[in-house]
Design an enzyme around this catalytic site. Sequence first.
Site, PDB file in Angstrom:
ATOM      1  N   ASP A  91      52.647 -20.490 -29.720  1.00  0.00           N
ATOM      2  CA  ASP A  91      51.837 -21.057 -30.495  1.00  0.00           C
ATOM      3  C   ASP A  91      51.528 -22.501 -30.214  1.00  0.00           C
ATOM      4  O   ASP A  91      52.155 -22.824 -29.255  1.00  0.00           O
ATOM      5  CB  ASP A  91      52.540 -21.095 -32.151  1.00  0.00           C
ATOM      6  CG  ASP A  91      51.559 -21.471 -33.217  1.00  0.00           C
ATOM      7  OD1 ASP A  91      50.293 -21.445 -32.854  1.00  0.00           O
ATOM      8  OD2 ASP A  91      51.978 -21.480 -34.235  1.00  0.00           O
ATOM      9  N   ASP A  92      50.475 -22.901 -30.682  1.00  0.00           N
ATOM     10  CA  ASP A  92      50.019 -24.343 -29.844  1.00  0.00           C
ATOM     11  C   ASP A  92      50.721 -25.514 -30.675  1.00  0.00           C
ATOM     12  O   ASP A  92      51.386 -26.318 -30.018  1.00  0.00           O
ATOM     13  CB  ASP A  92      48.531 -24.637 -30.532  1.00  0.00           C
ATOM     14  CG  ASP A  92      48.325 -24.558 -31.856  1.00  0.00           C
ATOM     15  OD1 ASP A  92      48.894 -24.065 -32.799  1.00  0.00           O
ATOM     16  OD2 ASP A  92      46.942 -24.939 -32.144  1.00  0.00           O
ATOM     17  N   ASP A  95      54.587 -27.075 -36.986  1.00  0.00           N
ATOM     18  CA  ASP A  95      54.614 -28.329 -37.889  1.00  0.00           C
ATOM     19  C   ASP A  95      55.479 -28.338 -38.686  1.00  0.00           C
ATOM     20  O   ASP A  95      56.587 -28.957 -38.475  1.00  0.00           O
ATOM     21  CB  ASP A  95      53.277 -28.324 -38.494  1.00  0.00           C
ATOM     22  CG  ASP A  95      52.710 -29.447 -39.284  1.00  0.00           C
ATOM     23  OD1 ASP A  95      53.577 -30.283 -39.685  1.00  0.00           O
ATOM     24  OD2 ASP A  95      51.604 -29.902 -39.282  1.00  0.00           O
TER      25      ASP A  95
END
Length: 160
Positions: A91-92, A95
């Site tokens: 994933d980028d 969060d």
Amino acid sequence: MATSYATVTWDQLHRDARQLASSLMARGPFKGIVAITRGGMIPAAIIARELDCRLIDTISVVTYDEEKMGESNVVKKADAAGDGDGFLIIDDLVDSGVTAQLVRKMLPKAYFACLYAKPAGLPVTDMFVVEVPQDTWILFPWDTAPLFIPPLASQPTEKA
């Protein structure tokens, strides 16, 4: 709402993805990669190239609406990965960790790596490149567009 913003350029994203791939080499080889859409698709493509991995699947989880977090909804499963054994999840950004936790439950044997991690998401990632503050909203290259700015010489000058 984020209190600050950080812009990631294409060049920086590519450098960070290659750095992640370099760190992942010792963990491989991997049977395949599962990209978390949409943010993980471009990093997964770069990492797949660097690791010479041809099998790429996606898992689609919708969690955000603009900058507001909502309920997680799995739109598409990563069927090729089974329980994740031998697979790498990319994933980028992790969060809050909500999406990562859901994906990890679906692919419990996979290795989870991302480019950027916020403190709340650190416990659910196995590897990341850069830690960013929790209150920072990252603007990825696909979220922004270059704008024309006229040269200073063409702008009117103020008289003293």
